[in-house]
Design an enzyme around this catalytic site. Structure first.
Site, PDB file in Angstrom:
ATOM      1  N   PHE A 124      28.920  39.112  40.476  1.00 37.71           N
ATOM      2  CA  PHE A 124      29.945  40.154  40.298  1.00 37.71           C
ATOM      3  C   PHE A 124      29.944  41.173  39.077  1.00 37.71           C
ATOM      4  CE2 PHE A 124      34.447  41.241  39.141  1.00 37.71           C
ATOM      5  CZ  PHE A 124      34.888  41.626  40.236  1.00 37.71           C
ATOM      6  N   ASP A 196      30.704  31.017  36.164  1.00 32.38           N
ATOM      7  CA  ASP A 196      32.147  31.872  36.404  1.00 32.38           C
ATOM      8  C   ASP A 196      32.465  31.234  37.676  1.00 32.38           C
ATOM      9  OD1 ASP A 196      33.893  33.663  37.475  1.00 32.38           O
ATOM     10  OD2 ASP A 196      32.798  35.459  36.573  1.00 32.38           O
ATOM     11  N   TYR A 221      44.760  34.362  38.235  1.00 35.18           N
ATOM     12  CA  TYR A 221      45.447  35.167  39.424  1.00 35.18           C
ATOM     13  C   TYR A 221      44.836  35.071  40.904  1.00 35.18           C
ATOM     14  CZ  TYR A 221      41.697  38.634  38.341  1.00 35.18           C
ATOM     15  OH  TYR A 221      40.636  39.391  37.983  1.00 35.18           O
ATOM     16  N   LYS A 222      43.660  34.290  40.969  1.00 33.03           N
ATOM     17  CA  LYS A 222      43.126  33.938  42.401  1.00 33.03           C
ATOM     18  C   LYS A 222      43.797  32.742  43.082  1.00 33.03           C
ATOM     19  CE  LYS A 222      39.323  37.184  41.463  1.00 33.03           C
ATOM     20  NZ  LYS A 222      38.113  37.308  41.012  1.00 33.03           N
ATOM     21  N   ARG A 370      36.615  40.879  53.904  1.00 24.67           N
ATOM     22  CA  ARG A 370      36.691  39.242  53.160  1.00 24.67           C
ATOM     23  C   ARG A 370      37.853  38.815  53.703  1.00 24.67           C
ATOM     24  NH1 ARG A 370      35.771  39.085  46.996  1.00 24.67           N
ATOM     25  NH2 ARG A 370      38.014  40.206  46.992  1.00 24.67           N
TER      26      ARG A 370
END
Ligand SMILES: *Cc1c(COP(=O)(O)O)cnc(C)c1O
Length: 411
Positions: A124, A196, A221-222, A370
């Site tokens: 990422f 991560d 927040y995921k 996605r």
């Protein structure tokens, strides 16, 4: 082959009742829980209480009275239970990017004499950007970022490398790395490992303590459903606690913040990763959202996640109309996280057409669409809707409507 009876699967799903504990709009199927988790129904009430009572009435006394001051550690320990970390090793704070900065500096400090941060070129970007920023700050003599492809990773592990920084689930293709094996291989060369967990926490069973992970970061927040910009978390194995320093030495990471000494002295254990004052409202939302995980287990969530994604992959392969979509995610269940990615030459238009039809997905350049599967609230029937909608979009002229649309700032 007859398609599966998605409704029957929902009727026999032991986790089906959890969906009612979220607020989800009617007529929408949501496949973006890997990017922004849905709103748990009890969170607005909790935020209202924090604002009206704790802030509004009890004012500054709430730091003690409502234990605001300990919230980063309490929420950290709750996240710890989801990632296989014993209490006292996880702190809820800052963003993942800021925590990566602290993690990288810590790891370099723990491995004196080595200066190379090894990562994957398709990690990422924020992970790579933060490493680049740190290398710029420290200078080449003390820090250098080296990126390689996944196939070259094990050959690149050597006594020269200070720290290996990896994301367990790749944000683009959803591939899941073997955390235990990679951590062990790195340690054989004295390399420290930072993981991560942005797309892992709350979705994939983890055993950070058992697997001897050194440091980890992840998002609130995921899959943890803490709300937009929810605070992130950082894990530091207790065996390293007394030996680490981190340069964002703010007052709340101090051993005695309220002694107001002019000289910095790092606080005990994971507390030394705290920088400044935590955002109590946002962290309270995450704290409340974590209640959902008390109602089930990560293992049960993982099982449902894999059934959802397997059914979706099978549907893609069985429907001739979907042949233009290339599956990017590994077919083997144990090699994927909780998302399925497709590539399509008109990926952006395809994502927009799906969203317009009530199937919320997202797009990652250059051509990736996605589908995130959040087993706390996604239904098997949602998979059926996604497949039917994909088929409709690709076999009618729907795509044409979205072909020339300018890209929004957030895709
Ligand atoms: C989402 C994500 C982040 C986000 O970082 P923030 O600093 O919280 O914005 C970091 N790493 C990965 C792998 C991600 O997927």
């Amino acid at each position: 082959m007859t398609p599966p009876d998605f409704f029957a699967l929902d009727r026999s799903d032991p986790l089906a009742g959890l969906r009612e504990r979220f607020r989800l709009p009617e007529g929408v199927v949501y496949f973006d829980g890997n990017s922004l988790g849905a709103l748990p129904a009890h969170v607005p009430g909790r935020i209202a209480e924090v604002v009206a009572t704790e802030w509004g009435e009890d004012l500054i006394a709430s730091w003690n009275h409502h234990h605001w001051i300990d919230l980063p550690q309490r929420v950290g320990d709750r996240i710890g239970r989801l990632i296989g970390a014993a209490p006292g090793q996880v702190l809820c704070c800052d963003s993942s990017s800021v925590n990566l900065f602290k993690a990288l500096t810590t790891a370099l400090g723990l491995n004196p004499g080595r200066r190379i941060i090894l990562s994957l070129a398709d990690n990422f970007p924020t992970d790579l950007y933060v490493a680049q920023g740190l290398a710029g700050l420290l200078g080449e003599a003390r820090c250098e970022l080296r990126t390689v492809s996944a196939g070259d990773l094990s050959a690149q592990l050597s006594e020269e490398i200070a720290v290996l920084m990896l994301t367990q689930v790749n944000f683009r293709d959803g591939e899941l790395l073997d955390m235990r094996a990679i951590t062990r291989a790195a340690h054989e060369h004295g390399v420290l490992v930072i993981w991560d967990l942005a797309h892992s926490a709350g979705a994939v069973p983890l055993a950070l303590d058992e697997w001897q992970v050194d440091i980890a970061v992840g998002c609130g927040y995921k899959f943890l459903n803490g709300g937009p910009g929810a605070p992130a978390f950082v894990y530091l194995a207790s065996r390293h606690h007394s030996r680490v320093e981190q340069p964002l030495s703010g007052w709340l990471g101090h051993a005695e913040p309220f002694a107001f000494n002019p000289a910095y002295e790092a606080g005990e254990g994971i507390r030394r990763y705290q920088v400044g004052t935590p955002g109590i409202i946002g962290m309270s939302a995450l704290d409340a959202a974590l209640d959902l995980f008390d109602a089930t287990s990560i293992e049960a969530l993982r099982e449902k996640s894999l059934t959802l994604s397997s059914l979706f992959i099978e549907g893609l392969e069985q429907r001739p109309a979907l042949a233009a979509c290339d599956l990017l995610t590994p077919r083997e269940a144990d090699r994927r996280g909780s998302q399925v990615s497709l590539s399509h030459p008109e990926g952006y238009a395809l994502a927009q057409a799906l969203i317009d039809s009530g199937v919320i997905v997202d797009f990652r350049a250059p051509d990736v669409v996605r589908f995130g599967f959040a087993p706390l609230y996604n239904r098997y029937a949602d998979v059926g809707v996604a497949l039917d909608t994909l088929e409709r979009v690709l076999t009618t002229d729907r795509l044409a409507h979205f072909r020339d649309r300018p890209r929004a700032g957030v895709t």
